[in-house]
Design an enzyme around this catalytic site. Structure first.
Site, short mmCIF file in Angstrom:
data_model
loop_
_atom_site.label_atom_id
_atom_site.label_comp_id
_atom_site.label_asym_id
_atom_site.label_seq_id
_atom_site.Cartn_x
_atom_site.Cartn_y
_atom_site.Cartn_z
N HIS A 225 0.82 -1.21 0.00
CA HIS A 225 0.00 0.00 0.00
C HIS A 225 0.85 1.26 0.00
O HIS A 225 2.09 1.20 0.11
CB HIS A 225 -0.96 0.00 1.19
CG HIS A 225 -0.30 0.04 2.54
ND1 HIS A 225 0.17 1.20 3.11
CD2 HIS A 225 -0.06 -0.93 3.44
CE1 HIS A 225 0.66 0.95 4.30
NE2 HIS A 225 0.56 -0.36 4.54
N CYS A 241 3.44 -5.12 6.61
CA CYS A 241 3.00 -4.77 5.26
C CYS A 241 4.09 -4.01 4.52
O CYS A 241 5.09 -3.59 5.09
CB CYS A 241 1.73 -3.94 5.33
SG CYS A 241 0.30 -4.89 5.89
#
Length: 401
Positions: A225, A241
């Site tokens: 992301h 992440c």
């Protein structure tokens, strides 16, 4: 005319360390013994246009090295955060390549090495390949018939110690634009106890830690992301992440389809050949790497043998071990085996940095790194249908702590 090696020894203490010389005179004697021609001082070389920072051509299936090292002279207001984002690098990459230079006050006219040359990980070239050891993502588009293959590469932020980004095979299972962050209860409690309460949800916008674009993996709880704190890209700052600069994730998001394979590896030491010569790229192994640095290096030696580049003799092996130990994170020719060769073949480029008035101060970055993990990657959900840029196929991106 002063040879470039002398200028570099004076300007960059890292060269003294890597070449093994204790003094400038010893280093110069080493260069003279090799009979290498003197090059113009860095200040006298022309300022060329920087190379493209993301897209590279692969002229053959065997090509493992892409890009080219560059050198830029800083201005008084430059910081490594500015330079990293401008030239397609992560913060840690730039710090590792320039030991001895203050990343927040490099000073007017300091030559800074841009480690914009990379050895591709030794895995199949399909979809997304992420090397957590180098904090770098590679994307291999499907080749167009009759044209050379291409690779896109971006710096990434990865998981902190204790929240390591996992390795293995995965695939993209969903996409979301302008996601809502559903703050996990445990994170709400953590921030409340610290006097920094968080709402149950954070809508799309500048306060959303997920940024504007999210790719969900089939590894439960892990996303690729954007971020609302771009100056953390290239560091270990997440819950596991993978974070990209906003402009990079936007580009990747547009070309990645559902089902895209993702390969995550941990290769701190990489080996490749170019024009008949061996190159070795060394990064500091992750502190929580379950494999020892010695075993990692043995695997690199085996990889060299697999491409016909056995490191012969103790002298050559010691050169490789020195490159691995110094961990500058850029391919170095094994012969002669010191970083001066990188500077001598680097192109000097013009400084194109435009200072960001919103860039954090050193104190703010330290606060960001020392603060409790915000949990931003742990709970995200696709906004309601019909939202701008919405992908109906993205569904719900909901992650549990």
């Amino acid at each position: 005319m002063i040879p470039v090696s002398r200028l570099l020894c004076i300007s960059l203490s890292a060269i003294l360390l890597l070449s093994g010389c204790a003094t400038v005179e010893e280093f110069l004697a080493t260069q003279l013994d090799r009979g290498e021609p003197a090059l113009p001082p860095l200040e006298e070389r022309p300022r060329l246009e920087p190379i493209g920072s993301n897209l590279f051509l692969l002229e053959s299936p065997e090509q493992r090295i892409i890009g080219r090292p560059q050198i830029v002279f800083t201005r008084a207001e430059d910081t490594f955060s500015y330079l990293a984002r401008e030239y397609g690098l992560g913060y840690d990459e730039l710090v590792d390549a320039n030991p001895g230079i203050d990343p927040w006050l490099p000073g007017e006219g300091t030559p800074v090495l841009l480690p914009t040359q990379y050895i591709l990980p030794d895995v199949p070239r399909r979809g997304i390949v992420l090397n957590v050891a180098t904090k770098r993502l590679f994307y291999f588009p499907e080749p167009v018939e009759g044209q050379p293959a291409q690779v896109l590469t971006f710096p990434v932020g990865i998981g902190r110690v204790g929240w390591a980004t996992p390795t293995g095979e995965a695939k993209v299972v969903a996409k979301a634009t302008d996601p809502v962050w559903y703050v996990p209860w445990s994170v709400q409690q953590e921030h409340a106890a610290a006097g920094d309460p968080l709402p149950p949800t954070v809508p799309p916008g500048p306060d959303n830690p997920l940024g504007r674009h999210v790719l969900q993996l089939d590894m439960p709880g892990y996303l690729i992301h954007g971020t609302n704190k771009p100056y953390g890209v290239g560091m270990r700052v997440s819950h596991g992440c993978v974070r990209l600069y906003p402009e990079n994730v936007e580009q990747l998001y547009a070309i990645v389809d559902i089902g895209m394979p993702v390969t995550i590896v941990n290769e701190p030491y990489l080996v490749a050949t170019k024009d008949g010569e061996m190159y070795f790229e060394g990064h500091a192994p992750l502190v929580d790497d379950p494999v020892s640095p010695g075993d990692r290096l043995d695997r690199a030696f085996a990889a060299a043998a697999a491409v016909g580049g056995i490191f012969e003799g103790m002298e050559q092996q010691e050169r490789v071990r020195a490159i691995a130990s110094d961990a500058l994170g850029i391919p170095v020719r094994v012969t002669p085996g010191d970083v001066s060769e990188v500077y001598e073949r680097a192109m000097v480029v013009r400084n194109t940095v435009e200072p960001d008035p919103d860039a954090p101060t050193l104190a703010e970055v330290r606060e960001m790194l020392d603060a409790p993990l915000a949990g931003e990657e742990q709970d995200a959900k696709q906004p309601s249908a019909g939202a701008a840029g919405d992908h109906a196929a993205a569904g719900s991106l909901r992650l549990d702590e």
